[in-house]
Each structure stands twice: as C-alpha cells, then as structure tokens.
Motif scaffolding. Structure first.
Motif, PDB file in Angstrom:
ATOM      1  N   UNK A  57       0.867  -1.110  -0.217  1.00 31.96           N
ATOM      2  CA  UNK A  57      -0.063  -0.068  -0.019  1.00 31.96           C
ATOM      3  C   UNK A  57       0.711   1.282   0.069  1.00 31.96           C
ATOM      4  N   UNK A  58       0.356   2.294  -0.341  1.00 33.74           N
ATOM      5  CA  UNK A  58       0.891   3.698  -0.196  1.00 33.74           C
ATOM      6  C   UNK A  58       0.046   4.646   0.349  1.00 33.74           C
ATOM      7  N   UNK A  59       0.735   5.736   1.200  1.00 35.30           N
ATOM      8  CA  UNK A  59       0.116   6.914   1.576  1.00 35.30           C
ATOM      9  C   UNK A  59       0.860   8.214   1.444  1.00 35.30           C
ATOM     10  N   UNK A  91       5.480  10.260  -0.576  1.00 34.49           N
ATOM     11  CA  UNK A  91       4.496   9.293  -0.401  1.00 34.49           C
ATOM     12  C   UNK A  91       5.100   7.875   0.130  1.00 34.49           C
ATOM     13  N   UNK A  92       4.770   7.329   1.012  1.00 35.22           N
ATOM     14  CA  UNK A  92       5.219   6.162   1.636  1.00 35.22           C
ATOM     15  C   UNK A  92       4.715   5.098   1.049  1.00 35.22           C
ATOM     16  N   UNK A  93       5.496   4.257   0.545  1.00 36.25           N
ATOM     17  CA  UNK A  93       5.227   3.139  -0.108  1.00 36.25           C
ATOM     18  C   UNK A  93       5.548   1.908   0.521  1.00 36.25           C
ATOM     19  N   UNK A  94       5.043   0.693   0.237  1.00 36.34           N
ATOM     20  CA  UNK A  94       5.279  -0.532   0.720  1.00 36.34           C
ATOM     21  C   UNK A  94       4.717  -0.857   1.996  1.00 36.34           C
ATOM     22  N   UNK A  95       3.625  -0.164   2.194  1.00 39.81           N
ATOM     23  CA  UNK A  95       3.076  -0.336   3.360  1.00 39.81           C
ATOM     24  C   UNK A  95       2.110  -1.583   3.613  1.00 39.81           C
ATOM     25  N   UNK A  96       2.231  -2.002   4.722  1.00 40.63           N
ATOM     26  CA  UNK A  96       1.005  -3.074   5.164  1.00 40.63           C
ATOM     27  C   UNK A  96      -0.152  -2.409   5.071  1.00 40.63           C
ATOM     28  N   UNK A  98      -3.533  -1.770   6.881  1.00 43.36           N
ATOM     29  CA  UNK A  98      -4.141  -1.369   8.087  1.00 43.36           C
ATOM     30  C   UNK A  98      -4.284   0.019   8.301  1.00 43.36           C
ATOM     31  N   UNK A  99      -4.482   0.484   9.803  1.00 43.21           N
ATOM     32  CA  UNK A  99      -4.616   1.839  10.055  1.00 43.21           C
ATOM     33  C   UNK A  99      -3.411   2.711  10.347  1.00 43.21           C
ATOM     34  N   UNK A 100      -3.080   3.805   9.754  1.00 39.55           N
ATOM     35  CA  UNK A 100      -1.832   4.431  10.213  1.00 39.55           C
ATOM     36  C   UNK A 100      -2.331   5.787  10.850  1.00 39.55           C
ATOM     37  N   UNK A 101      -1.522   6.201  11.829  1.00 41.46           N
ATOM     38  CA  UNK A 101      -1.918   7.509  12.542  1.00 41.46           C
ATOM     39  C   UNK A 101      -0.865   8.392  12.156  1.00 41.46           C
ATOM     40  N   UNK A 102      -1.347   9.551  11.725  1.00 41.43           N
ATOM     41  CA  UNK A 102      -0.329  10.687  11.335  1.00 41.43           C
ATOM     42  C   UNK A 102      -0.300  12.033  12.128  1.00 41.43           C
ATOM     43  N   UNK A 103       0.497  12.023  13.011  1.00 40.93           N
ATOM     44  CA  UNK A 103       0.430  13.163  13.976  1.00 40.93           C
ATOM     45  C   UNK A 103       1.430  14.362  13.514  1.00 40.93           C
ATOM     46  N   UNK A 104       0.971  15.587  13.498  1.00 38.14           N
ATOM     47  CA  UNK A 104       1.751  16.809  13.060  1.00 38.14           C
ATOM     48  C   UNK A 104       2.035  17.592  14.470  1.00 38.14           C
ATOM     49  N   UNK A 124      -6.500   4.678   6.305  1.00 40.48           N
ATOM     50  CA  UNK A 124      -6.584   3.202   6.171  1.00 40.48           C
ATOM     51  C   UNK A 124      -5.949   2.788   4.858  1.00 40.48           C
ATOM     52  N   UNK A 125      -4.815   2.063   4.953  1.00 36.18           N
ATOM     53  CA  UNK A 125      -4.098   1.449   3.850  1.00 36.18           C
ATOM     54  C   UNK A 125      -4.439   0.059   3.259  1.00 36.18           C
ATOM     55  N   UNK A 126      -5.173  -0.232   2.216  1.00 36.44           N
ATOM     56  CA  UNK A 126      -5.287  -1.444   1.884  1.00 36.44           C
ATOM     57  C   UNK A 126      -4.785  -1.780   0.514  1.00 36.44           C
ATOM     58  N   UNK A 127      -4.789  -2.759  -0.090  1.00 42.40           N
ATOM     59  CA  UNK A 127      -4.193  -3.216  -1.375  1.00 42.40           C
ATOM     60  C   UNK A 127      -4.834  -2.351  -2.417  1.00 42.40           C
ATOM     61  N   UNK A 128      -6.290  -2.103  -2.293  1.00 45.27           N
ATOM     62  CA  UNK A 128      -7.043  -1.320  -3.346  1.00 45.27           C
ATOM     63  C   UNK A 128      -7.182   0.484  -3.000  1.00 45.27           C
ATOM     64  N   UNK A 129      -6.500   0.620  -1.917  1.00 45.43           N
ATOM     65  CA  UNK A 129      -6.703   1.983  -1.266  1.00 45.43           C
ATOM     66  C   UNK A 129      -5.337   2.732  -1.119  1.00 45.43           C
TER      67      UNK A 129
END
Length: 496
Positions: A57-59, A91-96, A98-104, A124-129
């Motif tokens: 996944x990517x974010x 862009x973060x790539x190769x992510x498993x 699941x749900x990621x928390x982004x804190x600024x 939320x990162x998934x194979x299609x999102x």
C-alpha cells in the motif's frame, strides 16, 4: 574568567575576548519526493528501509502553511511497529494494510511557532486504497523562552554536567571544587560536602582554574571521571578520578594525572573543556598559549598540543593514542592531535547527529563556531592565519587547507568573545530540538541557530538578556540546557 569573567574577557579576555518538521510542500518548503529519505528531507526511521512497512500500500502526505524550506515534524505510526518521522511532502510506499496514525507536531521557525490544525489524523491503507493526508498549519504564534533559577550561592560556577541516566547535577566551581545538586528541579541546594575539592592543585589568576569535567561513558560501572584544570605552574592538566566506594556523592581525592601540557608565561587562552565523543574517545580543546596573535605560533604548529583538539583513548589505566588519529603514524605532528588552528575554544560539544560544534573566541574582529562531523580528522580551523573567514593582519592570505567556520559574527555587532553551548536535545521544550545555543561575553544575550544540510539557518536572538556575566552553558543527563551566571544555575525553559 570571572572575577570573574570580566576577567573572563581576559579569559580571552576568558576565553576570550581579545585579544535551534511537517512536510514542506504547498508553501511549506521541501521538495516532496516519492519515497523521501533522511538526506533529502523526506522521512526517517521505520522497518524495511527505504520503502515502507513491507507491504504494497501507499500513503501520500502533504503539508500547507509552513515557510519555504522549513522542515516538518510529522510522525506516522502503523501496523507491525511501523514508525516514521517525515520532514517533507512524500509518498510512503510498501505499506502493510491497516490503519495509520499521522500526528503533526508543532514546528518552530525562528521565534514563530506553527501548530497543525489537526494534531492527529488516521488513514486506512489496503491493497486497493491509496489514501492522501494533508497536515495543515495555521498562522504562527510568537514563541518565547525563559530562565528558571535552579540554584544560587555557588562560587564562580564554570561548568555543569551529569553522568548518563543520573538526575543529579555536578557543578564545577572555578576555584577547584565540584558541587552536587541532588536534582535539577528548582530550587536545589548544593550538598554541603563537595564531590571533589582539588583547590590546592590549581589557581585562579588570569583565566586559570578548574575548567571542566567529564564522566566516563561507563561511569555507572567503573566510577571514573576526568577533570581539566590548570596546575599551579599554569600547565594544562587532565587527570582521572574515581567515585569513592562508600558514598556516591563523594569522590576519592587521589587522582592520576594523565596529561600535562606546559603553558608558560601567559595565564590566558587555556581552552578549558574535555568531553567524550560518540566513539568513546576523550577529546579536549586547548588554547593557543596566550598573548596577542599567538606569538609562539602554537596553533599552526603540529608539534605543539596548544591550540588544538586532542583525542585520546583512556579506557585503560593511562591513555593511548587512537590509531586513526591523523598523526598516529609517527610523522607530521603530535600523535594526540585531532584538529588544529584554534585560538581559545570555549566551549565544544557533540550533538547526537554526529556533529562536533567548536566555539572559538576571536582576537579583535570576529567570533566563530566550527561545525564538522565528529569523524573528520586532521582539520585545520585557520588560526592564526585567519580569524573567522578574514585574514589576520592582511587583506588576503593563503587559505588552502583551512576549514572555514560554519558561523561567524563581527565585533562590529557588539560582541567580543563567544561562549559556546549545546544543541538542544531535551524533552521539556521539544520545539527547540536541533538548535545550537550560544552567547557572547559582551552582549549577554541568549542566541541560537540551526545547522541543516551543511548550512546555518534560523539565526535567532531570543530577546532574553542573561543575568550578570555568563561563564558557561551546561547540559544534564536528559540533555536539558543550563546557563551558569554570577553564582547561580539557571535552566532554559518555555516562556509565556
């Protein structure tokens, strides 16, 4: 130094005189990138470098509201212990999945503090999102600092330090005593019995005295510490002591002299600090021997230990020369020398990012801070061919082979003798992380700059006059910052 440091101004006239993070795109600086790295200002840390969390996944992260070239401070955490600090749009790539928390987290630029509109977001990162998140910063507020009095009633305090993971503060008094503050909270009362009293071994004429101390990295197990002082005959002396077996607040008074460097004639330009580097070696910085414009030519003479940074290995019973010292092979200079070309370094410090900061007091025109990787051996910082970046006594000179300072300022700006400090790495005021703090004997103002990508940025005068005459900065086991002035210890804190 003191009398104490207007004689410090004779301490070079002290040391002296004479002669301070969310992504940077969208108006927020930074250049983005598809998979940012620490070097490019993208992201650092996390498993399976440099891609991501080992998945597919990517974010996408972007930022708005920060000034150009201001590094962000965004933390991204997620499945499987994923943790990353992002400093520019990426862009973060190769992510498993699941749900990621982004804190600024808040970002400081100079004295302007930027706060994220949403302190925390999830995606939320998934194979299609492939979600996108924006960290938006609002209008800045003015950020201020203050000084909190920790202790008073000390006699010419000239240095402060602490062993690793130890809440006590050890304060060096110039006349030859080391005092203990049981903790760094205010107010603190020094213990009545000094940790060590070696006043009979030193003298305080001119710029002389007990000037600093350093705890062995393995102090918790071996009890060793080291002191830097001028002997009664003026010789720069490094000695090893050990804590007593019966009382952790008292040292064994019998020390072992490891190194004595003759310093005849002049009582000024003694340098004055020693510290352990990240490599476990003991470093000390010596002055050029005193007098105007280094009359003996010590700083450029690699046969002399004056005007140098010295690096020795004290893990044994005495000291040995590390084999990777530049002259350890037996030719070209004294084997203990690590760097040359210094006038009166007051003080130097190692940062956790591997850089060495050396504040060198100028003669009559300029003050400087040298910043180089702590692994850089054999550098020549120029004195007495150059003072800062200017040639001494001439409009031009041969500067080949010399390493210029990272930062300098002119005496025309009101300064006369720089007092170097530390890069703040404490947790009490996290916005200050990465800022190097210093002051000047004549201006008496708390100042800082940030050193990023090989350049000085965000040079700040904190408009916080320091009380009386400042002799030195200090740093405790938690890397909080202290100021030593007129018999008192003050801690740098958040202002209102």
């Amino acid at each position: 130094m003191l009398t104490v440091i207007r004689q410090f101004r004779q301490f070079s006239c002290l040391v002296l005189c004479a002669g301070v993070l969310a992504l940077a795109g969208c108006g927020g600086g930074g250049d983005g990138g598809s998979a940012g790295t620490a070097a490019s200002g993208g992201s650092t840390g996390g498993p399976n470098e440099p891609g991501g969390g080992g998945g597919t996944g990517t974010l996408a992260l972007s930022v708005s509201g920060l000034p150009a070239n201001t590094p962000a401070n965004v933390s991204v955490t997620g499945p499987g212990g994923f943790s990353r600090t992002v400093t520019a749009s990426t862009t973060l790539t190769g992510l498993a999945a699941g749900t990621y928390t982004i804190a600024g987290d808040s970002v400081l630029n100079g004295t302007s503090l930027y706060t994220a509109a949403q302190a925390s977001q999830t995606a939320t990162v998934s194979g299609g999102a492939s979600p996108s998140v924006t960290v938006a910063y609002g209008a800045p507020q003015t950020f201020r600092l203050a000084l909190t009095t920790v202790a008073t009633g000390l006699s010419a305090p000239i240095f402060l330090t602490a062993p690793a993971n130890d809440p006590r503060l050890f304060v060096v008094e110039r006349a030859g005593r080391i005092r203990i503050l049981p903790n760094g909270n205010a107010p603190a009362t020094p213990l009545a019995t000094p940790f060590l009293d070696m006043s009979a071994l030193t003298t305080t004429d001119g710029e002389r005295g007990l000037l600093s101390m350093a705890f062995d990295p393995n102090y918790a197990t071996n009890g060793r510490f080291y002191v830097y002082y001028t002997a009664t005959d003026g010789a720069i002396t490094v000695a090893r002591y050990q804590v007593s077996t019966g009382d952790a607040n008292v040292a064994d008074p019998s020390g072992t002299v490891l190194l004595s460097i003759p310093h005849p004639g002049q009582s000024n330009h003694n340098g004055g600090q020693l510290a352990f580097g990240p490599d476990g070696m003991l470093y000390l910085a010596t002055g050029d021997g005193g007098g105007s414009n280094d009359p003996a030519g010590n700083a450029q003479n690699t046969g002399s230990l004056l005007g140098k940074v010295i690096r020795i290995d004290v893990r044994g019973s005495g000291y040995v020369v590390p084999p990777d010292n530049p002259f350890a092979g037996g030719s070209g200079g004294r084997a203990e020398i690590w760097a040359s070309g210094l006038r009166n370094p007051w003080r130097f410090s190692f940062d956790t990012d591997g850089l060495l900061y050396i504040a060198d007091v100028g003669e009559g025109a300029r003050e400087e801070v040298n910043v180089q990787p702590s692994t850089a051996a054999g550098l020549n910082y120029g004195w007495d061919r150059t003072e800062g970046t200017t040639c001494v006594g001439a409009s031009s000179c041969d500067t080949s082979g010399l390493t210029p300072p990272a930062f300098e300022y002119s005496h025309a700006d009101g300064g006369c003798a720089i007092l170097g400090g530390y890069v703040y790495r404490g947790s009490a005021v996290p916005e200050l992380k990465g800022r190097y703090f210093y002051t000047d004997l004549c201006t008496g103002r708390l100042q800082s700059f940030a050193y990023r990508n090989g350049a000085v940025t965000e040079s700040v005068d904190w408009s916080l006059p320091l009380p009386g005459t400042v002799y030195s900065f200090g740093s405790d086991a938690a890397r909080e910052l202290y100021v030593l002035s007129n018999g008192q210890v003050l801690r740098v804190t958040r202002g209102t």
